[in-house]
Design an enzyme around this catalytic site. Structure first.
Site, PDB file in Angstrom:
ATOM      1  CG  ASP A 232      -6.233   0.317  -6.504  1.00 30.02           C
ATOM      2  OD1 ASP A 232      -5.538   1.156  -7.108  1.00 30.02           O
ATOM      3  OD2 ASP A 232      -6.716  -0.688  -7.053  1.00 30.02           O
TER       4      ASP A 232
ATOM      5  CG  ASP B 243      -7.568   2.585  -8.839  1.00 29.65           C
ATOM      6  OD1 ASP B 243      -8.193   2.599  -7.768  1.00 29.65           O
ATOM      7  OD2 ASP B 243      -7.592   1.618  -9.632  1.00 29.65           O
TER       8      ASP B 243
HETATM    9 MN    MN Z   1      -8.167  -2.240  -6.749  1.00 29.27          MN
END
Ligand code: MN
Length: 287
Positions: free
Chosen positions: A217, A219
């Protein structure tokens, strides 16, 4: 990379997330890095009839259908001896990619994220399914998600490691602990050192000698360095450390498949998020 061919599979799903823009991630990547235009095969997202009374599993039917289709596509890629890189779209798509790969071979998973993605309809505060794919892959939650592509759990707890985590819902954290999944929070990584922690995570995943799926991910990276995400959380691994994870894992494991998700150009300040996705793909290709 042992000459293994790479399949780039794009899934412009945004229904699992709280903010729009993620559905443009692949388009934006192609605009900034046109070389991918002909290379990415898109799994289309077809909106289904939904039950809007169910606030704990928003857009369940559309997500379930998309993940089932992605699973078929991913399974084929692995069966043909290729390495699929699944590009989001929001992280709910990992349910489909993991289901597809795990149908073909038993795998472990390194889940690199700011969040745990370990909610179920019982623990979630938002009802957004991109916070649930890891729990669902392990058999926690509603049948409609846990039975993606085939019935039952796709993974075993001992073969899963969370890495870089710095935001967990309270009940989500309880579920991670009850399940017994090893979770490297960012605070631990900062305290003990990145190299120590990735080596240890890799060792845990090496125990059963399985192929490994990396679910990355965007993030997970410090939002000061990667701005184009929907749910930024302060701190996080650096861009370079993110790349190092791929280098280290490819060197020490058979990597079956990779997700790179949650690119949201709407919040991107420069073009550095798309460029980072490009760098990650090139890093994988260079193995
Ligand atoms: Mn995620």
């Amino acid at each position: 990379m042992e000459g293994r061919k790479i399949d780039l599979i794009g899934v412009p799903l945004h229904y699992g997330a709280s903010r729009c823009g993620i559905e443009y991630g692949i388009e934006s990547l192609v605009e900034i890095c046109p070389e991918y235009e002909k290379r990415i095969e898109i799994v289309e997202v077809e909106p289904q009839k939904e039950d809007f009374g169910n606030k704990k599993l928003k857009f369940l039917n559309t997500i379930s259908k998309t993940c089932n289709e992605l699973a078929v596509r991913t399974e084929r890629s692995v069966r043909e001896g290729k390495l699929p890189i699944i590009m989001g779209g929001d992280h709910a798509i990992a349910l489909g990619s993991i289901a597809g790969v795990s149908k073909e071979k038993k795998i472990g998973v390194l889940w690199v994220d700011a969040h745990g993605d370990f909610n179920t309809e019982d623990t979630t505060e938002s009802g957004h399914i991109h916070g649930m794919p890891l729990a669902a892959s392990l058999g926690y939650g509603t049948d409609k998600l846990t039975n993606c592509h085939y019935e039952g759990s796709k993974l075993e707890v001992e073969n899963v490691v969370l890495f870089g985590i710095r935001s967990l819902d309270e009940d989500e954290e309880k579920l991670i602990n009850e399940a017994g999944v090893r979770c490297y929070k960012y605070s631990e990584i900062a305290e003990r050192g990145f190299e120590v922690c990735i080596a240890e995570a890799s060792e845990i995943l090496a125990k059963n000698n399985l192929d490994i799926h990396i679910s990355f991910d965007l993030d997970s990276v410090d939002p000061l360095e990667v701005t184009g995400v929907s749910t930024p959380v302060k701190d996080g691994i650096s861009r370079e450390e993110g790349k190092e994870i791929f280098r280290y894992m490819f060197r020490n494991h058979n990597i079956s498949s990779v997700d790179i998700v949650e690119y949201n150009p709407l919040y991107e300040e420069r073009k550095e998020t798309a460029e980072y996705v490009d760098e990650l793909i090139k890093r994988i290709e260079a193995q």
